[in-house]
Motif scaffolding. Sequence first.
Motif, PDB file in Angstrom:
ATOM      1  N   ALA B 242      52.866  46.891  46.237  1.00  0.00           N
ATOM      2  CA  ALA B 242      51.488  47.204  45.858  1.00  0.00           C
ATOM      3  C   ALA B 242      51.459  48.041  44.590  1.00  0.00           C
ATOM      4  O   ALA B 242      50.667  47.790  43.681  1.00  0.00           O
ATOM      5  CB  ALA B 242      50.784  47.934  46.998  1.00  0.00           C
ATOM      6  N   VAL B 243      52.351  49.047  44.533  1.00  0.00           N
ATOM      7  CA  VAL B 243      52.386  49.903  43.341  1.00  0.00           C
ATOM      8  C   VAL B 243      52.815  49.084  42.128  1.00  0.00           C
ATOM      9  O   VAL B 243      52.179  49.129  41.064  1.00  0.00           O
ATOM     10  CB  VAL B 243      53.336  51.092  43.568  1.00  0.00           C
ATOM     11  CG1 VAL B 243      53.468  51.910  42.297  1.00  0.00           C
ATOM     12  CG2 VAL B 243      52.847  51.946  44.713  1.00  0.00           C
ATOM     13  N   LEU B 244      53.872  48.305  42.304  1.00  0.00           N
ATOM     14  CA  LEU B 244      54.366  47.495  41.197  1.00  0.00           C
ATOM     15  C   LEU B 244      53.284  46.513  40.728  1.00  0.00           C
ATOM     16  O   LEU B 244      53.015  46.384  39.526  1.00  0.00           O
ATOM     17  CB  LEU B 244      55.602  46.715  41.637  1.00  0.00           C
ATOM     18  CG  LEU B 244      56.163  45.766  40.585  1.00  0.00           C
ATOM     19  CD1 LEU B 244      56.868  46.542  39.496  1.00  0.00           C
ATOM     20  CD2 LEU B 244      57.110  44.747  41.197  1.00  0.00           C
ATOM     21  N   GLY B 245      52.640  45.839  41.690  1.00  0.00           N
ATOM     22  CA  GLY B 245      51.595  44.879  41.343  1.00  0.00           C
ATOM     23  C   GLY B 245      50.458  45.558  40.599  1.00  0.00           C
ATOM     24  O   GLY B 245      49.948  45.026  39.614  1.00  0.00           O
ATOM     25  N   GLY B 246      50.053  46.748  41.053  1.00  0.00           N
ATOM     26  CA  GLY B 246      48.977  47.485  40.401  1.00  0.00           C
ATOM     27  C   GLY B 246      49.326  47.809  38.956  1.00  0.00           C
ATOM     28  O   GLY B 246      48.532  47.608  38.033  1.00  0.00           O
ATOM     29  N   MET B 247      50.549  48.317  38.763  1.00  0.00           N
ATOM     30  CA  MET B 247      50.991  48.667  37.408  1.00  0.00           C
ATOM     31  C   MET B 247      51.019  47.416  36.522  1.00  0.00           C
ATOM     32  O   MET B 247      50.533  47.428  35.390  1.00  0.00           O
ATOM     33  CB  MET B 247      52.399  49.276  37.466  1.00  0.00           C
ATOM     34  CG  MET B 247      52.405  50.693  38.014  1.00  0.00           C
ATOM     35  SD  MET B 247      51.487  51.775  36.905  1.00  0.00           S
ATOM     36  CE  MET B 247      51.478  53.292  37.832  1.00  0.00           C
ATOM     37  N   LEU B 248      51.563  46.330  37.065  1.00  0.00           N
ATOM     38  CA  LEU B 248      51.628  45.080  36.298  1.00  0.00           C
ATOM     39  C   LEU B 248      50.243  44.639  35.855  1.00  0.00           C
ATOM     40  O   LEU B 248      50.027  44.270  34.696  1.00  0.00           O
ATOM     41  CB  LEU B 248      52.210  43.988  37.186  1.00  0.00           C
ATOM     42  CG  LEU B 248      53.658  43.590  36.964  1.00  0.00           C
ATOM     43  CD1 LEU B 248      54.058  42.537  37.976  1.00  0.00           C
ATOM     44  CD2 LEU B 248      53.839  43.076  35.552  1.00  0.00           C
ATOM     45  N   LEU B 249      49.298  44.738  36.794  1.00  0.00           N
ATOM     46  CA  LEU B 249      47.941  44.303  36.516  1.00  0.00           C
ATOM     47  C   LEU B 249      47.311  45.186  35.440  1.00  0.00           C
ATOM     48  O   LEU B 249      46.592  44.696  34.565  1.00  0.00           O
ATOM     49  CB  LEU B 249      47.121  44.353  37.799  1.00  0.00           C
ATOM     50  CG  LEU B 249      46.137  43.234  37.999  1.00  0.00           C
ATOM     51  CD1 LEU B 249      46.831  41.907  37.895  1.00  0.00           C
ATOM     52  CD2 LEU B 249      45.465  43.377  39.347  1.00  0.00           C
ATOM     53  N   GLY B 250      47.573  46.497  35.502  1.00  0.00           N
ATOM     54  CA  GLY B 250      47.077  47.420  34.489  1.00  0.00           C
ATOM     55  C   GLY B 250      47.575  47.019  33.115  1.00  0.00           C
ATOM     56  O   GLY B 250      46.808  46.931  32.143  1.00  0.00           O
ATOM     57  N   PHE B 251      48.881  46.743  33.026  1.00  0.00           N
ATOM     58  CA  PHE B 251      49.446  46.354  31.740  1.00  0.00           C
ATOM     59  C   PHE B 251      48.878  45.012  31.271  1.00  0.00           C
ATOM     60  O   PHE B 251      48.582  44.827  30.090  1.00  0.00           O
ATOM     61  CB  PHE B 251      50.978  46.295  31.830  1.00  0.00           C
ATOM     62  CG  PHE B 251      51.604  47.639  31.596  1.00  0.00           C
ATOM     63  CD1 PHE B 251      51.879  48.065  30.303  1.00  0.00           C
ATOM     64  CD2 PHE B 251      51.879  48.495  32.649  1.00  0.00           C
ATOM     65  CE1 PHE B 251      52.423  49.311  30.072  1.00  0.00           C
ATOM     66  CE2 PHE B 251      52.417  49.746  32.428  1.00  0.00           C
ATOM     67  CZ  PHE B 251      52.697  50.159  31.138  1.00  0.00           C
ATOM     68  N   LEU B 252      48.726  44.095  32.221  1.00  0.00           N
ATOM     69  CA  LEU B 252      48.172  42.780  31.879  1.00  0.00           C
ATOM     70  C   LEU B 252      46.767  42.934  31.294  1.00  0.00           C
ATOM     71  O   LEU B 252      46.444  42.360  30.250  1.00  0.00           O
ATOM     72  CB  LEU B 252      48.144  41.916  33.143  1.00  0.00           C
ATOM     73  CG  LEU B 252      47.702  40.474  32.974  1.00  0.00           C
ATOM     74  CD1 LEU B 252      48.716  39.720  32.135  1.00  0.00           C
ATOM     75  CD2 LEU B 252      47.555  39.788  34.320  1.00  0.00           C
ATOM     76  N   ASP B 253      45.933  43.749  31.978  1.00  0.00           N
ATOM     77  CA  ASP B 253      44.559  43.971  31.509  1.00  0.00           C
ATOM     78  C   ASP B 253      44.544  44.485  30.081  1.00  0.00           C
ATOM     79  O   ASP B 253      43.847  43.954  29.215  1.00  0.00           O
ATOM     80  CB  ASP B 253      43.865  44.996  32.418  1.00  0.00           C
ATOM     81  CG  ASP B 253      43.158  44.329  33.566  1.00  0.00           C
ATOM     82  OD1 ASP B 253      43.385  43.132  33.756  1.00  0.00           O
ATOM     83  OD2 ASP B 253      42.388  45.015  34.273  1.00  0.00           O
ATOM     84  N   VAL B 254      45.317  45.559  29.865  1.00  0.00           N
ATOM     85  CA  VAL B 254      45.299  46.183  28.540  1.00  0.00           C
ATOM     86  C   VAL B 254      45.887  45.240  27.499  1.00  0.00           C
ATOM     87  O   VAL B 254      45.350  45.101  26.395  1.00  0.00           O
ATOM     88  CB  VAL B 254      46.057  47.527  28.582  1.00  0.00           C
ATOM     89  CG1 VAL B 254      46.252  48.068  27.181  1.00  0.00           C
ATOM     90  CG2 VAL B 254      45.296  48.516  29.440  1.00  0.00           C
ATOM     91  N   ALA B 255      46.964  44.539  27.861  1.00  0.00           N
ATOM     92  CA  ALA B 255      47.590  43.622  26.903  1.00  0.00           C
ATOM     93  C   ALA B 255      46.603  42.551  26.478  1.00  0.00           C
ATOM     94  O   ALA B 255      46.512  42.209  25.290  1.00  0.00           O
ATOM     95  CB  ALA B 255      48.827  42.987  27.528  1.00  0.00           C
TER      96      ALA B 255
END
Lengths: 365, 299
Positions: B242-255
């Motif tokens: 969950a933590v990893l997925g959340g972080m990935l999604l954050g980076f995806l959004d900003v990217a």
Amino acid sequence: MSVTTQTRSAQKTLAPWMRSLVGGLVTALPVILIGIVILLFAPAYLVRVAFAAYVNLLIVLGLQIFMGNSMVANLGQGAFVGIGAYSVAILATPVAMKKLSIPDAPFGLADIVLHPALAAGAGLGITGLIAALTGLVIARLSGEAATIVTFSLMMVVHSIFIQWTDLFKGAQAFFGIPQVVGLATAIGAATLATIIARLFKDSASGLHLRASAESLLAARAFGVDVFRLRLLAWILGAVICASGGILYAFFMGTINARAFHFELVMTTLAMLILGGMRTVSGAVFGCIALALLLEAIRSVESGIAVAGFQLPPLLGLSGLAMGAIIVLGMTFRPRGIFVRLELDELLWRLFARRQPRAITEGKPI
Amino acid sequence: MDYAIQQGLNALAFGSEYALIALGLALVYSIMNLMNFAHGEIIACAGYSMYLAILIGIGSPWLVAPIAIAAGALVAVLFERIAFRPVRHAPTTTGLLTALGVSIVVQNLLTLLISPRPRAVPVFSELSRTIFIGPYAISLLQLLELAVVALAIGGLVLFLKHSTLGLAIRAATREFSTVRLMGIRANRVIATAFALSGLLAGIAAIFIIARRGSIDPTFGFQPVIKAFIACVIGGFGSLGGAVLGGMLLGFLDVAIIVLLPQEYGGLRDAIAYSIIAGLLVWRPEGLLTRRIELGDKEI
């Protein structure tokens, strides 16, 4: 020979597919009757409401075909409803109207116009094609991954509707679609879809798919090609959802991408699960029940007069009641109204049970 | 370079917010197999508790924040008791629909009782100040968010690893019936999981409010959808996932925001969800779930 086996054998004298056909008709009977009553007696605004309900029924049935048999939750049906609706909007709208609304449409689509029936066929074909392509991926997945991928599909399709303004008019309404269908067509389509859903459920493919939902490994061990069956159900379900969208577009004359988004998905999903997703009867009755309730509450919400007092409009009341019904429904009937048996099967049972009692009481049958 | 670091921090802040919410979802899911759609309403209730606290005259952020966290935990436990306990043994779709129903009820209650329109909650305006660390301008909010999320996750890990109840929760994610055979009460384990998820939702609510400054009934919807996806990408039920997925999604959004040209802005969702779907096709069981853990539920 006991009476129970007698009724069973009576049931068995029909070929299996005939029995499904009759069963489908019995299930569709309330749909037809309600429709006829509305056609004959209801005022115009109620016809509109009823039409929307029949479109929802088509979508719920499309959902049932995939979800109810494979037990893979689908949150993407809005995409196919939208694709169906926009296909006929783009193909069947008169050229003069399109010069106004989408003059820069690609592939010369602004200069062609098809007969509504042809456009509807094309819409179903396009949806079937897109469903086949997406199904190649989705049919391989299970559980939450499949659910999120179907949801992603809807989000992607919605974004394209909004972004590609040259073809879909973006966030604005697409207007000028010929209004060629009435409630009678919707009733016919819903009846047909009910029968198709039932025939699929009772077919060998449907049985294998339901078996795979019980135990994937066991079904595979028996040689069931789960991927192929899920793909089949996915395409069939998508086409029926699209037919709902097509009817909607041809009835309203104006469509908007927002109508094919999350709210539609949630309403139809609630109808299906409340009714019982494993049965076609569940889909039909869940849709009827929720549609009736929502309409009743909506009229209260807008403020009605009770015993001479004008109640103020209560914003949010219909939502509140719908949520409460869902929670209570799930608490008291966690598997829906029709859990395993269809309406006609329940009726058979009822008669089979009543006859022995008549014998013990010494009455002539 | 500065710009990249700035955006990286942005992504971390978004990601940690998603991670916080996704953790709450994963906690409940891993025990009950419940996709808790009503998690967004826990966040909304925590947010409205802040609004009400200000309304009755509690103005200090130091008081308002704990109220929000407590409200989150309380609401989560209430949801469990009222709505989710009766459907505990029902199929997954039933739980999903119940959660959806709860979410609809709460959203409409908030609409009816408070207002369908956004209400201002200006209590954390202090936090949007920018501070300078060396050459970098960093918003205090982002820094605080990172720190608090790290603390919260650390605390959660400590609790799960070093307390009996935490141990019971971890065991319940594998095999609930065995946990009950050991004499642990099922109700207590589940209520604790809900309380913890509500706690995390309360913290998330504080940061969302601090960023947006206002609240409306559909407040929790967007973040929870994102958190759901984070959970699925990371591997549903796996807390690390969950933590990893959340972080990935954050980076995806900003990217996507940074890299996508302005005129294609409307395709942001399309691209994000295409990538998500691609990830799931590549690893359907999520990034951090080992196949063996799924046992009978495989595929």
